[in-house]
Design a protein around this motif. Structure first.
Motif, short mmCIF file in Angstrom:
data_model
loop_
_atom_site.label_atom_id
_atom_site.label_comp_id
_atom_site.label_asym_id
_atom_site.label_seq_id
_atom_site.Cartn_x
_atom_site.Cartn_y
_atom_site.Cartn_z
N THR A 20 13.42 -6.04 -13.51
CA THR A 20 12.63 -6.86 -14.42
C THR A 20 12.08 -8.08 -13.70
OG1 THR A 20 13.96 -6.14 -16.28
CG2 THR A 20 12.67 -8.15 -16.56
N VAL A 21 12.91 -8.72 -12.89
CA VAL A 21 12.45 -9.90 -12.16
C VAL A 21 11.34 -9.52 -11.20
CG1 VAL A 21 13.11 -11.65 -10.49
CG2 VAL A 21 14.64 -11.10 -12.38
N LEU A 22 11.52 -8.40 -10.52
CA LEU A 22 10.50 -7.96 -9.58
C LEU A 22 9.20 -7.63 -10.30
CD1 LEU A 22 12.48 -5.70 -7.11
CD2 LEU A 22 11.40 -7.90 -6.63
N ALA A 23 9.30 -7.04 -11.48
CA ALA A 23 8.10 -6.71 -12.23
C ALA A 23 7.32 -7.97 -12.56
CB ALA A 23 8.47 -5.96 -13.51
N GLY A 24 8.06 -9.00 -13.03
CA GLY A 24 7.39 -10.25 -13.30
C GLY A 24 6.81 -10.86 -12.05
N SER A 25 7.53 -10.71 -10.95
CA SER A 25 7.06 -11.27 -9.70
C SER A 25 5.80 -10.60 -9.21
CB SER A 25 8.15 -11.14 -8.63
OG SER A 25 9.29 -11.84 -9.01
N LEU A 26 5.58 -9.37 -9.61
CA LEU A 26 4.44 -8.63 -9.10
C LEU A 26 3.15 -9.01 -9.77
CD1 LEU A 26 4.15 -6.66 -6.85
CD2 LEU A 26 4.34 -4.79 -8.47
N ALA A 27 3.19 -9.97 -10.65
CA ALA A 27 1.97 -10.35 -11.34
C ALA A 27 0.89 -10.78 -10.38
CB ALA A 27 2.26 -11.50 -12.31
N GLY A 28 1.25 -11.45 -9.31
CA GLY A 28 0.23 -11.91 -8.38
C GLY A 28 -0.45 -10.77 -7.69
N VAL A 29 0.26 -9.70 -7.42
CA VAL A 29 -0.38 -8.55 -6.80
C VAL A 29 -1.39 -7.96 -7.75
CG1 VAL A 29 0.01 -6.22 -5.93
CG2 VAL A 29 1.61 -8.03 -5.37
N ALA A 30 -1.02 -7.87 -9.02
CA ALA A 30 -1.94 -7.27 -9.97
C ALA A 30 -2.99 -8.25 -10.43
CB ALA A 30 -1.16 -6.75 -11.17
N ALA A 31 -2.66 -9.52 -10.43
CA ALA A 31 -3.58 -10.47 -11.02
C ALA A 31 -4.53 -11.08 -10.03
CB ALA A 31 -2.78 -11.58 -11.68
N GLY A 32 -4.38 -10.76 -8.78
CA GLY A 32 -5.22 -11.37 -7.78
C GLY A 32 -6.58 -10.77 -7.62
N PRO A 33 -7.00 -9.77 -8.45
CA PRO A 33 -8.26 -9.11 -8.16
C PRO A 33 -9.43 -10.00 -8.46
CG PRO A 33 -7.43 -8.35 -10.23
CD PRO A 33 -6.41 -9.28 -9.67
N GLU A 314 4.80 3.33 -9.73
CA GLU A 314 6.19 3.20 -10.15
C GLU A 314 7.04 2.46 -9.12
OE1 GLU A 314 8.20 7.35 -8.88
OE2 GLU A 314 6.26 7.44 -9.88
N GLN A 315 6.54 2.36 -7.90
CA GLN A 315 7.29 1.68 -6.84
C GLN A 315 6.94 0.20 -6.73
OE1 GLN A 315 5.92 4.49 -3.81
NE2 GLN A 315 8.04 5.07 -3.45
N ASP A 316 5.92 -0.25 -7.44
CA ASP A 316 5.48 -1.64 -7.32
C ASP A 316 6.65 -2.61 -7.50
OD1 ASP A 316 2.92 -0.73 -6.98
OD2 ASP A 316 2.23 -1.27 -8.98
N ARG A 317 7.44 -2.37 -8.51
CA ARG A 317 8.50 -3.31 -8.89
C ARG A 317 9.72 -3.24 -7.99
NH1 ARG A 317 11.35 -0.24 -13.51
NH2 ARG A 317 10.69 1.89 -13.08
N THR A 318 9.70 -2.37 -6.98
CA THR A 318 10.87 -2.19 -6.13
C THR A 318 10.69 -2.81 -4.75
OG1 THR A 318 10.18 -0.09 -5.14
CG2 THR A 318 11.27 0.00 -7.30
N VAL A 319 9.66 -3.64 -4.58
CA VAL A 319 9.35 -4.20 -3.26
C VAL A 319 9.61 -5.71 -3.28
CG1 VAL A 319 7.62 -4.40 -1.44
CG2 VAL A 319 7.61 -2.40 -2.95
N PRO A 320 10.81 -6.14 -2.88
CA PRO A 320 11.14 -7.57 -2.96
C PRO A 320 10.21 -8.46 -2.15
CG PRO A 320 13.11 -6.24 -2.64
CD PRO A 320 11.95 -5.32 -2.46
N ALA A 321 9.63 -7.93 -1.07
CA ALA A 321 8.77 -8.76 -0.22
C ALA A 321 7.53 -9.24 -0.95
CB ALA A 321 8.38 -7.98 1.03
N LEU A 322 7.20 -8.59 -2.07
CA LEU A 322 6.02 -9.02 -2.83
C LEU A 322 6.33 -10.11 -3.84
CD1 LEU A 322 4.42 -5.52 -3.55
CD2 LEU A 322 3.68 -7.22 -1.88
#
Length: 479
Positions: A20-33, A314-322
């Motif tokens: 869940t934390v990673l999913a929230g963290s991934l907002a920048g990857v998705a929101a940067g377009p 499905e793997q987006d949320r599993t990459v801590p480096a993001l």
């Protein structure tokens, strides 16, 4: 293909705990377009342009509102006069459009284009054609491509060939060689079972923006704006138009109108070269991926760009480096540093909702009491199976606007980006405003003019495949 994806998905599910934390963290990857199309966005794919995704579009067809049109582009910056080989589709790659209609971040449907080449030139000529070409069957057309379109329907465990030997619209050589290119393009539209149609061929690059954003955000003083720097270039395009029921969960667009869309390209992992010969083999490897515009190009740091292109949603949320590139996106901080416009407070839950969940009150109400385009709003979706991921999401139940706004949802037009993406949506101006917090606090007046490129340089079509005909005038002749 199906086996490889199944294995990777099971592995991703095994890592789901604590995501869940990673999913929230991934907002920048998705929101940067926010600031360009996905042209040459990563080191490896920039050296392989035939399989480089540039843009994905998804919209309810304006002239056939009971259908949805999907458009995906590859091969950035095709200079119209780039002969003599011009711009063929790769024959050792799979070009895919994927649909997730239940929100688990897995492709329920994959439409796959596989291309073949018929090169009739031999040792006789270097020319693409040896006289004017008036039809796709004209013997003067010496370089031809065809494709097979296959549907992988995973919920029903079936693989269906929708088209075989379908003709590709060739590269636009010029008016002497192809005096009526529109005829050739129309001949490349192929009917498919179930009332749909498919197209593959060259087109004008439909994206419009000023790419000088990369010069420290428009010159550091907004002096470098107003130039459509992709005008005049072409791309390779696939387009698909199918009934809404073909894409939606359970075939029921009334109960389940929301879908997620992304494209990808897969190449064979081994390429053997000897003098004059190239042969591909080995397993299939995903080398490019695109949902929302500009995710990889602007937000993902250079060291992770190639990895992002290899990830399944499905793997987006599993990459801590993001993690640190997400709730704390880079673009607003750059705007604050260069222009003094305060960046919105972080973490950015508004961006998480828009780009990872779809807009829904099931995530929260900070964007208003609006259930727009999340698969969570589909009546037959089990929320426990929902997985946040980067996808372009579309609510297929919203009818085409009588007077579309180029600013999409920010312009009061619920059928526009980020609810799907139409060809004329000004995604740069929209996304820049969203990154600066406009979805929560309203437009940022200081950035209201955006890049001052508000429309494509040529008009789009009113019927399928809607993209404009490819250019045949050299880009440098415009200067």
């Amino acid at each position: 293909m199906a086996t490889r994806h199944t294995t990777r998905r099971r592995a991703a599910l095994a890592l789901a705990a604590g995501c869940t934390v990673l999913a929230g963290s991934l907002a920048g990857v998705a929101a940067g377009p926010a600031l360009a199309s996905s042209h040459r966005e990563a080191p490896l794919i920039s050296g392989d342009p035939p399989v480089d995704n540039t843009d994905v579009y998804a919209f309810v067809s304006p002239d056939k509102p009971d259908t949805v049109t999907l458009v995906a582009n590859w091969f950035p910056f095709e200079e119209p006069n780039g002969g003599p080989t011009f711009y063929p589709w790769a024959t050792d790659a799979h070009y895919d459009l994927n649909i997730d209609n239940n929100g688990d971040a897995k492709a329920d449907l994959t439409y796959r284009w596989d291309f073949r080449t018929d090169d009739r030139r031999g040792n006789d000529t270097f020319l693409y054609n040896d006289d004017p070409v008036t039809s796709l069957d004209d013997p003067d057309l010496l370089f031809r491509q065809t494709y097979t379109l296959t549907l992988f329907d995973r919920p029903n465990n079936r693989v269906v060939t929708l088209a075989s030997g379908a003709k590709v619209a060739p590269s636009n050589v010029g008016p002497a060689s192809m005096p009526n290119y529109g005829v050739l393009r129309n001949q490349a539209i192929t009917a498919i079972p179930g009332g749909g149609q498919s197209f593959a061929g060259q087109a004008d690059d439909p994206f419009f923006l000023d790419l000088r954003v990369f010069d420290l955000l428009y010159g550091g003083n907004l002096s470098e704006v107003g130039q459509d720097t992709v005008a005049g270039y072409n791309v390779n395009t696939v387009a698909l138009q199918v009934p809404k029921s073909a894409l939606t969960l359970g075939g029921n667009p009334t109960r389940n109108p929301n879908i997620g869309v992304w494209s990808d390209t897969e190449r064979y992992s081994i390429t053997l070269r000897s003098p004059g010969v190239q042969q591909s083999s080995g397993s299939e490897v995903q080398v490019s991926r695109l949902g929302n515009p500009l995710v990889n190009e602007v937000v993902v740091p250079a060291g992770l760009k190639d990895k992002f292109n290899s990830l399944l949603p499905e793997q987006d949320r599993t990459v801590p480096a993001l993690v640190n590139r997400i709730n704390f996106p880079e673009v607003p901080a750059l705007v604050q540093r260069i222009y003094g416009i305060p960046a919105p407070a972080t973490p950015r839950n508004d961006l998480v909702e828009i780009f990872l969940y779809g807009i829904t009150t099931k995530f929260g109400t900070q964007l208003g009491n609006l259930d727009l385009n999340s698969q969570l709003n589909n009546l037959d979706v089990n929320p426990a199976n929902f997985a946040p991921s980067e996808q372009l999401r579309l609510n297929t139940s919203i009818a085409p606007a009588a007077q579309p706004s180029r600013l999409g949802l920010l312009g009061g037009d619920r059928q526009g980006f980020p609810n799907g993406r139409r060809l004329a949506d000004d995604v740069l101006d929209i996304s820049l405003q969203v990154l600066e917090g406009a979805a929560v606090s309203g437009p940022v007046a200081a950035l209201a003019a955006g890049d001052r490129v508000d429309a494509n340089n040529v008009a789009f079509g009113t019927t399928f495949p809607y993209v404009a005909l490819p250019n045949n005038t050299a880009v440098n002749s415009r200067r």
